[in-house]
Design a protein around this motif. Sequence first.
Motif, PDB file in Angstrom:
ATOM      1  N   GLU A  69     -35.717  -9.715   8.086  1.00  0.00           N
ATOM      2  CA  GLU A  69     -34.482 -10.250   8.655  1.00  0.00           C
ATOM      3  C   GLU A  69     -33.522 -10.700   7.555  1.00  0.00           C
ATOM      4  O   GLU A  69     -33.916 -11.351   6.584  1.00  0.00           O
ATOM      5  CB  GLU A  69     -34.789 -11.420   9.586  1.00  0.00           C
ATOM      6  N   ASP A  70     -32.250 -10.337   7.730  1.00  0.00           N
ATOM      7  CA  ASP A  70     -31.162 -10.747   6.829  1.00  0.00           C
ATOM      8  C   ASP A  70     -31.433 -10.358   5.372  1.00  0.00           C
ATOM      9  O   ASP A  70     -30.955 -11.026   4.455  1.00  0.00           O
ATOM     10  CB  ASP A  70     -30.911 -12.257   6.927  1.00  0.00           C
ATOM     11  N   ARG A  71     -32.174  -9.301   5.169  1.00  0.00           N
ATOM     12  CA  ARG A  71     -32.401  -8.800   3.815  1.00  0.00           C
ATOM     13  C   ARG A  71     -31.208  -7.937   3.404  1.00  0.00           C
ATOM     14  O   ARG A  71     -30.747  -7.100   4.181  1.00  0.00           O
ATOM     15  CB  ARG A  71     -33.697  -7.982   3.787  1.00  0.00           C
ATOM     16  N   THR A  72     -30.697  -8.130   2.211  1.00  0.00           N
ATOM     17  CA  THR A  72     -29.550  -7.372   1.733  1.00  0.00           C
ATOM     18  C   THR A  72     -30.004  -6.337   0.713  1.00  0.00           C
ATOM     19  O   THR A  72     -30.940  -6.579  -0.055  1.00  0.00           O
ATOM     20  CB  THR A  72     -28.498  -8.294   1.099  1.00  0.00           C
ATOM     21  N   PHE A  73     -29.326  -5.196   0.724  1.00  0.00           N
ATOM     22  CA  PHE A  73     -29.615  -4.104  -0.194  1.00  0.00           C
ATOM     23  C   PHE A  73     -28.313  -3.683  -0.875  1.00  0.00           C
ATOM     24  O   PHE A  73     -27.273  -3.602  -0.230  1.00  0.00           O
ATOM     25  CB  PHE A  73     -30.217  -2.908   0.554  1.00  0.00           C
ATOM     26  N   VAL A  74     -28.378  -3.439  -2.167  1.00  0.00           N
ATOM     27  CA  VAL A  74     -27.214  -3.039  -2.962  1.00  0.00           C
ATOM     28  C   VAL A  74     -27.368  -1.570  -3.333  1.00  0.00           C
ATOM     29  O   VAL A  74     -28.385  -1.178  -3.921  1.00  0.00           O
ATOM     30  CB  VAL A  74     -27.075  -3.915  -4.230  1.00  0.00           C
ATOM     31  N   VAL A  75     -26.357  -0.770  -2.984  1.00  0.00           N
ATOM     32  CA  VAL A  75     -26.375   0.665  -3.255  1.00  0.00           C
ATOM     33  C   VAL A  75     -25.075   1.031  -3.962  1.00  0.00           C
ATOM     34  O   VAL A  75     -23.996   0.590  -3.547  1.00  0.00           O
ATOM     35  CB  VAL A  75     -26.527   1.495  -1.963  1.00  0.00           C
ATOM     36  N   ASN A  76     -25.174   1.826  -5.016  1.00  0.00           N
ATOM     37  CA  ASN A  76     -23.988   2.271  -5.736  1.00  0.00           C
ATOM     38  C   ASN A  76     -23.227   3.303  -4.920  1.00  0.00           C
ATOM     39  O   ASN A  76     -23.818   4.084  -4.171  1.00  0.00           O
ATOM     40  CB  ASN A  76     -24.411   2.862  -7.085  1.00  0.00           C
ATOM     41  N   LEU A  77     -21.900   3.283  -5.076  1.00  0.00           N
ATOM     42  CA  LEU A  77     -21.069   4.226  -4.323  1.00  0.00           C
ATOM     43  C   LEU A  77     -21.385   5.670  -4.683  1.00  0.00           C
ATOM     44  O   LEU A  77     -21.301   6.559  -3.838  1.00  0.00           O
ATOM     45  CB  LEU A  77     -19.590   3.925  -4.576  1.00  0.00           C
ATOM     46  N   GLY A  78     -21.779   5.934  -5.927  1.00  0.00           N
ATOM     47  CA  GLY A  78     -22.136   7.290  -6.326  1.00  0.00           C
ATOM     48  C   GLY A  78     -23.365   7.804  -5.591  1.00  0.00           C
ATOM     49  O   GLY A  78     -23.464   8.999  -5.294  1.00  0.00           O
ATOM     50  N   ASP A  79     -24.316   6.899  -5.277  1.00  0.00           N
ATOM     51  CA  ASP A  79     -25.513   7.311  -4.535  1.00  0.00           C
ATOM     52  C   ASP A  79     -25.220   7.558  -3.063  1.00  0.00           C
ATOM     53  O   ASP A  79     -25.988   8.249  -2.384  1.00  0.00           O
ATOM     54  CB  ASP A  79     -26.597   6.237  -4.666  1.00  0.00           C
ATOM     55  N   LEU A  80     -24.134   6.988  -2.555  1.00  0.00           N
ATOM     56  CA  LEU A  80     -23.776   7.184  -1.151  1.00  0.00           C
ATOM     57  C   LEU A  80     -22.999   8.472  -0.922  1.00  0.00           C
ATOM     58  O   LEU A  80     -22.836   8.878   0.222  1.00  0.00           O
ATOM     59  CB  LEU A  80     -22.934   5.997  -0.657  1.00  0.00           C
ATOM     60  N   PHE A  97     -21.960  -1.331  -3.049  1.00  0.00           N
ATOM     61  CA  PHE A  97     -21.854  -1.699  -1.641  1.00  0.00           C
ATOM     62  C   PHE A  97     -23.100  -2.479  -1.228  1.00  0.00           C
ATOM     63  O   PHE A  97     -24.216  -2.110  -1.586  1.00  0.00           O
ATOM     64  CB  PHE A  97     -21.704  -0.458  -0.769  1.00  0.00           C
ATOM     65  N   LYS A  98     -22.881  -3.538  -0.453  1.00  0.00           N
ATOM     66  CA  LYS A  98     -23.987  -4.351   0.061  1.00  0.00           C
ATOM     67  C   LYS A  98     -24.171  -4.077   1.546  1.00  0.00           C
ATOM     68  O   LYS A  98     -23.197  -4.000   2.302  1.00  0.00           O
ATOM     69  CB  LYS A  98     -23.702  -5.842  -0.148  1.00  0.00           C
ATOM     70  N   PHE A  99     -25.438  -3.958   1.956  1.00  0.00           N
ATOM     71  CA  PHE A  99     -25.775  -3.752   3.360  1.00  0.00           C
ATOM     72  C   PHE A  99     -26.815  -4.793   3.763  1.00  0.00           C
ATOM     73  O   PHE A  99     -27.726  -5.098   2.993  1.00  0.00           O
ATOM     74  CB  PHE A  99     -26.323  -2.340   3.588  1.00  0.00           C
ATOM     75  N   THR A 111     -29.043  -1.012   8.999  1.00  0.00           N
ATOM     76  CA  THR A 111     -28.231  -1.950   8.235  1.00  0.00           C
ATOM     77  C   THR A 111     -26.773  -1.861   8.660  1.00  0.00           C
ATOM     78  O   THR A 111     -26.362  -0.946   9.374  1.00  0.00           O
ATOM     79  CB  THR A 111     -28.341  -1.668   6.732  1.00  0.00           C
ATOM     80  N   GLN A 112     -26.006  -2.842   8.193  1.00  0.00           N
ATOM     81  CA  GLN A 112     -24.564  -2.903   8.444  1.00  0.00           C
ATOM     82  C   GLN A 112     -23.872  -3.334   7.166  1.00  0.00           C
ATOM     83  O   GLN A 112     -24.474  -4.023   6.326  1.00  0.00           O
ATOM     84  CB  GLN A 112     -24.270  -3.885   9.596  1.00  0.00           C
ATOM     85  N   PHE A 113     -22.607  -2.962   7.009  1.00  0.00           N
ATOM     86  CA  PHE A 113     -21.848  -3.297   5.805  1.00  0.00           C
ATOM     87  C   PHE A 113     -21.754  -4.815   5.667  1.00  0.00           C
ATOM     88  O   PHE A 113     -21.432  -5.524   6.612  1.00  0.00           O
ATOM     89  CB  PHE A 113     -20.462  -2.679   5.891  1.00  0.00           C
ATOM     90  N   HIS A 114     -22.030  -5.310   4.448  1.00  0.00           N
ATOM     91  CA  HIS A 114     -22.046  -6.756   4.203  1.00  0.00           C
ATOM     92  C   HIS A 114     -21.111  -7.171   3.067  1.00  0.00           C
ATOM     93  O   HIS A 114     -20.791  -8.348   2.931  1.00  0.00           O
ATOM     94  CB  HIS A 114     -23.478  -7.209   3.870  1.00  0.00           C
ATOM     95  N   CYS A 223      -4.661  -1.868 -10.676  1.00  0.00           N
ATOM     96  CA  CYS A 223      -4.798  -2.710  -9.483  1.00  0.00           C
ATOM     97  C   CYS A 223      -5.994  -2.206  -8.696  1.00  0.00           C
ATOM     98  O   CYS A 223      -6.099  -1.002  -8.427  1.00  0.00           O
ATOM     99  CB  CYS A 223      -3.549  -2.659  -8.615  1.00  0.00           C
ATOM    100  N   LEU A 224      -6.877  -3.106  -8.326  1.00  0.00           N
ATOM    101  CA  LEU A 224      -8.071  -2.696  -7.582  1.00  0.00           C
ATOM    102  C   LEU A 224      -8.643  -3.875  -6.811  1.00  0.00           C
ATOM    103  O   LEU A 224      -8.307  -5.034  -7.089  1.00  0.00           O
ATOM    104  CB  LEU A 224      -9.128  -2.114  -8.516  1.00  0.00           C
ATOM    105  N   ILE A 225      -9.503  -3.553  -5.848  1.00  0.00           N
ATOM    106  CA  ILE A 225     -10.224  -4.572  -5.077  1.00  0.00           C
ATOM    107  C   ILE A 225     -11.517  -4.874  -5.816  1.00  0.00           C
ATOM    108  O   ILE A 225     -12.362  -3.997  -5.991  1.00  0.00           O
ATOM    109  CB  ILE A 225     -10.518  -4.078  -3.644  1.00  0.00           C
ATOM    110  N   GLU A 226     -11.659  -6.120  -6.263  1.00  0.00           N
ATOM    111  CA  GLU A 226     -12.843  -6.484  -7.039  1.00  0.00           C
ATOM    112  C   GLU A 226     -14.028  -6.827  -6.154  1.00  0.00           C
ATOM    113  O   GLU A 226     -15.160  -6.424  -6.427  1.00  0.00           O
ATOM    114  CB  GLU A 226     -12.527  -7.676  -7.948  1.00  0.00           C
ATOM    115  N   LYS A 227     -13.777  -7.565  -5.078  1.00  0.00           N
ATOM    116  CA  LYS A 227     -14.898  -8.064  -4.278  1.00  0.00           C
ATOM    117  C   LYS A 227     -14.485  -8.183  -2.817  1.00  0.00           C
ATOM    118  O   LYS A 227     -13.347  -8.560  -2.510  1.00  0.00           O
ATOM    119  CB  LYS A 227     -15.348  -9.436  -4.811  1.00  0.00           C
ATOM    120  N   VAL A 228     -15.411  -7.863  -1.929  1.00  0.00           N
ATOM    121  CA  VAL A 228     -15.217  -8.018  -0.484  1.00  0.00           C
ATOM    122  C   VAL A 228     -16.467  -8.661   0.085  1.00  0.00           C
ATOM    123  O   VAL A 228     -17.587  -8.266  -0.260  1.00  0.00           O
ATOM    124  CB  VAL A 228     -14.951  -6.662   0.210  1.00  0.00           C
ATOM    125  N   LYS A 229     -16.265  -9.654   0.932  1.00  0.00           N
ATOM    126  CA  LYS A 229     -17.387 -10.357   1.549  1.00  0.00           C
ATOM    127  C   LYS A 229     -17.124 -10.532   3.035  1.00  0.00           C
ATOM    128  O   LYS A 229     -16.016 -10.885   3.436  1.00  0.00           O
ATOM    129  CB  LYS A 229     -17.578 -11.730   0.885  1.00  0.00           C
TER     130      LYS A 229
END
Length: 281
Positions: A69-80, A97-99, A111-114, A223-229
């Motif tokens: 439950e509520d476990r988060t996984f980090v995946v690189n955009l290149g792997d997606l 990206f965090k899921f 999972t869902q986008f986190h 200009c870029l988006i550094e972080k999204v939560k």
Amino acid sequence: MPKAQSAAQKAKAKKGMRKKKMADPFLKKDWYVIKVPKYVNPNSGAEEGASWRVGFSPANKSRAKKAIEDRTFVVNLGDLQNEAKSNNFDDLNFKKFKFITQDTFGKLILTQFHGMEITRDKRCSLIRKWHSMMECFCDAKTNDGYTLRVKALAFTKKQNTQIKKNCYAKRTQMKTIRARMREIIKNHVSSTDLKGVVKKLSTPEIGQDIRKSCQLTFPLKTCLIEKVKVMKRPKKDTAKLLEMHDLSIGFDPIKEVAEEDEDVEVGSGAEEEPGDVEEEE
């Protein structure tokens, strides 16, 4: 003179000298397949998503369930990205990206986008002397009820014809640029759902809009988006979650037999041909 050991002490010392058998802890784990939402990479198949696996120790059912439950996984955009086609945005592989785990479906972890974040080395490579760095925080809400906190970065740019060593922006210019950044981010997030936001984060679309709109105030280099939560999310809906992962049903479909087929199956065993009866007589 050393004291003589008793028989009990000798037996205890002999027992401690025995080597314990080391069991492999990975053999005792239950392995699950991490499944990311289909909108992250619509071209990927089930076999490609099955390459991400994770194991949990099944000490007891409640403990294993809490670990998932509520476990988060980090995946690189290149792997997606889809390996069959060339990635049009190879320069965006610095995004992570965090899921977060929403539910389990057999041996699948749905999972869902986190959240999203850039790598540290990318951020450090952007910082330069004699330039101004502007950070902007903004909270925006999507159409489907998700509240996102977005952090954007912008760096000033030197003109080709300038003689001055630095390209620092004034305080009023930085304030104007931040206000414009917040406005653009809110427009991008509030005009679509979470699925659309994730697609925009997979491309440099938002950063390009910020750079174009702020060009008259002060020239910007990057200009870029550094972080999204994800700050808030709507109530859990299992049907939407299964639809998001292309799992519309939870059980095997029931095969309905047509009425004509039933009559044929029933009649095949009951009726006998008249020719066979005459030969027997």
